[in-house]
Design a protein around this motif. Structure first.
Motif, PDB file in Angstrom:
ATOM      1  N   ALA A   1       0.735  -1.135  -0.014  1.00 24.06           N
ATOM      2  CA  ALA A   1       0.044  -0.087   0.025  1.00 24.06           C
ATOM      3  C   ALA A   1       0.923   1.199   0.073  1.00 24.06           C
ATOM      4  O   ALA A   1       1.941   1.184   0.748  1.00 24.06           O
TER       5      ALA A   1
ATOM      6  N   LEU B   1      -6.032   2.329   0.590  1.00 25.17           N
ATOM      7  CA  LEU B   1      -5.855   0.939   0.862  1.00 25.17           C
ATOM      8  C   LEU B   1      -6.814   0.029  -0.230  1.00 25.17           C
ATOM      9  O   LEU B   1      -6.342  -1.167  -0.546  1.00 25.17           O
TER      10      LEU B   1
ATOM     11  N   ALA C   1      -5.228  -0.388  -3.270  1.00 22.91           N
ATOM     12  CA  ALA C   1      -4.153  -1.347  -3.179  1.00 22.91           C
ATOM     13  C   ALA C   1      -4.501  -2.847  -3.264  1.00 22.91           C
ATOM     14  O   ALA C   1      -3.967  -3.463  -4.125  1.00 22.91           O
TER      15      ALA C   1
ATOM     16  N   VAL D   1      -0.258  -4.007   3.858  1.00 25.34           N
ATOM     17  CA  VAL D   1      -1.454  -2.986   4.480  1.00 25.34           C
ATOM     18  C   VAL D   1      -0.674  -1.725   5.357  1.00 25.34           C
ATOM     19  O   VAL D   1       0.335  -1.707   5.770  1.00 25.34           O
ATOM     20  N   LYS D   2      -1.460  -0.674   5.045  1.00 27.08           N
ATOM     21  CA  LYS D   2      -1.267   0.442   5.950  1.00 27.08           C
ATOM     22  C   LYS D   2      -2.640   0.706   6.557  1.00 27.08           C
ATOM     23  O   LYS D   2      -3.811   0.455   6.052  1.00 27.08           O
ATOM     24  N   THR D   3      -2.328   1.649   7.473  1.00 25.19           N
ATOM     25  CA  THR D   3      -3.805   1.832   8.317  1.00 25.19           C
ATOM     26  C   THR D   3      -4.291   3.348   8.193  1.00 25.19           C
ATOM     27  O   THR D   3      -3.539   4.177   7.695  1.00 25.19           O
TER      28      THR D   3
ATOM     29  N   GLU E   1      -1.727   6.032   9.653  1.00 25.73           N
ATOM     30  CA  GLU E   1      -0.408   6.299   9.147  1.00 25.73           C
ATOM     31  C   GLU E   1      -0.012   7.722   9.135  1.00 25.73           C
ATOM     32  O   GLU E   1       0.898   8.061   9.354  1.00 25.73           O
TER      33      GLU E   1
ATOM     34  N   ALA F   1      -7.207  -2.788   9.303  1.00 30.18           N
ATOM     35  CA  ALA F   1      -6.772  -2.256   7.749  1.00 30.18           C
ATOM     36  C   ALA F   1      -6.769  -3.836   7.179  1.00 30.18           C
ATOM     37  O   ALA F   1      -7.031  -3.957   5.897  1.00 30.18           O
TER      38      ALA F   1
ATOM     39  N   ALA G   1      -8.785  -4.637   3.809  1.00 30.19           N
ATOM     40  CA  ALA G   1      -8.043  -4.941   2.408  1.00 30.19           C
ATOM     41  C   ALA G   1      -8.427  -6.299   1.923  1.00 30.19           C
ATOM     42  O   ALA G   1      -8.698  -6.519   0.690  1.00 30.19           O
TER      43      ALA G   1
END
Length: 422
Positions: A240, A256, A259, A273-275, A278, A291, A295
């Motif tokens: 991501a 996300l 992604a 993943v990212k949240t 971030e 997250a 996803a």
């Protein structure tokens, strides 16, 4: 079951494997994070993300922090005895839940030794991607370090299956590097691992600023790996977006979700993943789980799109070909390529990077070259007429993804209490 077999089985079942970047200093907290990851409503693998002191081989500072209760930003695997790490993983890591070590080091010998002693066999990085962005270690030293670590990993006993290495080359600086160079460096690091005897590999690509261009990039990555890694088992891992993340929760989740769409539409097997946190702070375990589940849900029902020959492939092929022809020994070729500017990462300040190439964004968010420097792309890549790059235009490019997705999120209809749109 090995890391590679778990990912392959989940992919065959139509699932996207999702993974956090989670790391805590205490074994108890680290175990709790892994338990939550395993229990998430998604196909997950676990992560031990190491702390910054361990990354730069400053184990004395890590020890001082542990003695005095000073929080670290990851798991100090070198300082914790192998039996402590094994106990922390006991009953969690296994055929249905492999665990990968993530670290960011150009000098990772101690990390590899500690990881192997703890019974772990999957990690990531590379001699270029864990040197230029994160370190001032000379590139030739990083190459020697990583060559030795590959030998350590291949020579160790791995009862659970073959050792696995993931390139980080597709994530250089996280943003504003045109996709062709991300693909080229990811492929070159995979080939570096391959020539050291590693046969279980994953190749990385970080989500950039235009979904269609990203699809072209992953198609190029797959084609080059098929051509250059004939006897390896490999898969693609999407990251991501690694630049400035949207500040609104809805904007972050929108990005996300895209992604996940990129991963599924390119038949990629895994997603880092990212949240939603971030842009503000280090995320909590609960935010990581949210997250992961978002996803996984976003990936459902998305079909792969075939996109073989494209501009990204042509550029990436030219870059890889120039490097491989610069020296018969790949270790030496990587160093020579940067000395000659055959590889040159825009805006990277490492002393071994030429710093002559520059990138630009067009109105549709496609990344291109504004200055080629000595890159072997003349006649292949068109130089975009972007004008002089200033601090203002650079900041605008850096915040493009953040601004675009926050704006889209804020333009969505609001829902009043009771569920009626406002």
């Amino acid at each position: 079951m090995s890391f590679e077999r778990f990912v392959a089985q989940r992919h065959a079942a139509g699932e996207l494997v999702v993974q956090p970047r989670m790391g805590f200093d205490s074994p108890a907290a680290m175990r709790a994070g892994l338990v939550a990851t395993k229990q998430a409503n998604a196909a997950t693998v676990g992560t031990l993300t190491l702390d910054s002191y361990t990354r730069v081989r400053d184990t004395d500072s890590a020890a001082h922090a542990l003695r005095n209760g000073i929080p670290l930003n990851g798991y100090p695997i070198v300082n914790h005895p192998p039996e402590v790490t094994r106990a922390m993983l006991d009953g969690l890591e296994g055929p249905d839940f492999p665990v990968q070590v993530r670290h960011g080091s150009a000098r990772p010998v101690d990390i590899f030794r500690a990881m192997i002693a703890a019974g772990l066999h999957a990690t990531e990085g590379g001699p270029i991607s864990y040197c230029l962005p994160y370190s001032r270690t000379p590139l030739d030293e990083s190459v020697r370090n990583w060559a030795y670590c590959c030998d350590l990993l291949v020579d160790a006993e791995h009862p659970g299956g073959r050792p696995h290495l993931e390139t980080f080359g597709g994530c250089m600086l996280g943003q504003l590097c045109p996709p062709s160079e991300l693909v080229a460096i990811s492929v070159l690091e995979a080939l570096f691992f391959y020539r050291k005897g590693v046969r279980s590999i994953s190749v990385s690509y970080a989500q950039q600023t235009n979904l269609h261009q990203d699809r072209e990039a992953v198609a190029a990555l797959r084609r080059l790996c098929a051509e250059l890694l004939p006897e390896a088992t490999w898969h693609v891992v999407i990251y991501a977006y690694m630049g400035l993340f949207p500040r609104t929760p809805d904007g972050a989740m929108l990005l996300l979700g895209k992604a996940a769409e990129l991963a599924m539409s390119t038949d990629s097997e895994r997603l880092i993943v990212k949240t939603a946190a971030e842009a503000h702070r280090i995320p909590t375990v609960a935010e990581n789980v949210t997250a992961l589940e978002h996803a996984a849900a976003s990936a459902k029902g998305i079909k792969a799109i075939v996109d073989e020959d494209n501009q990204v492939y042509r550029e990436a092929y030219a870059l890889v070909d120039a490097v491989l022809n610069s020296h018969a020994d790949l270790d030496r070729a990587l160093v020579v390529a940067f000395k000659r500017g055959l590889l040159d990462v825009p805006y990277c300040l490492h002393p071994d990077n030429a710093g002559q190439a520059r990138s630009t964004l067009d109105a549709d968010g496609r990344l291109g070259w504004s200055e080629l420097g000595s890159l072997p792309l003349r006649g292949i890549a068109e130089r975009a007429p972007s004008g002089r790059i200033t601090s203002s235009t650079l900041m605008s490019a850096l915040s493009y993804v953040q601004h675009t997705h926050d704006t889209q999120a804020l333009e969505q209809p609001m829902t009043a209490i009771g569920g009626e749109p406002r």
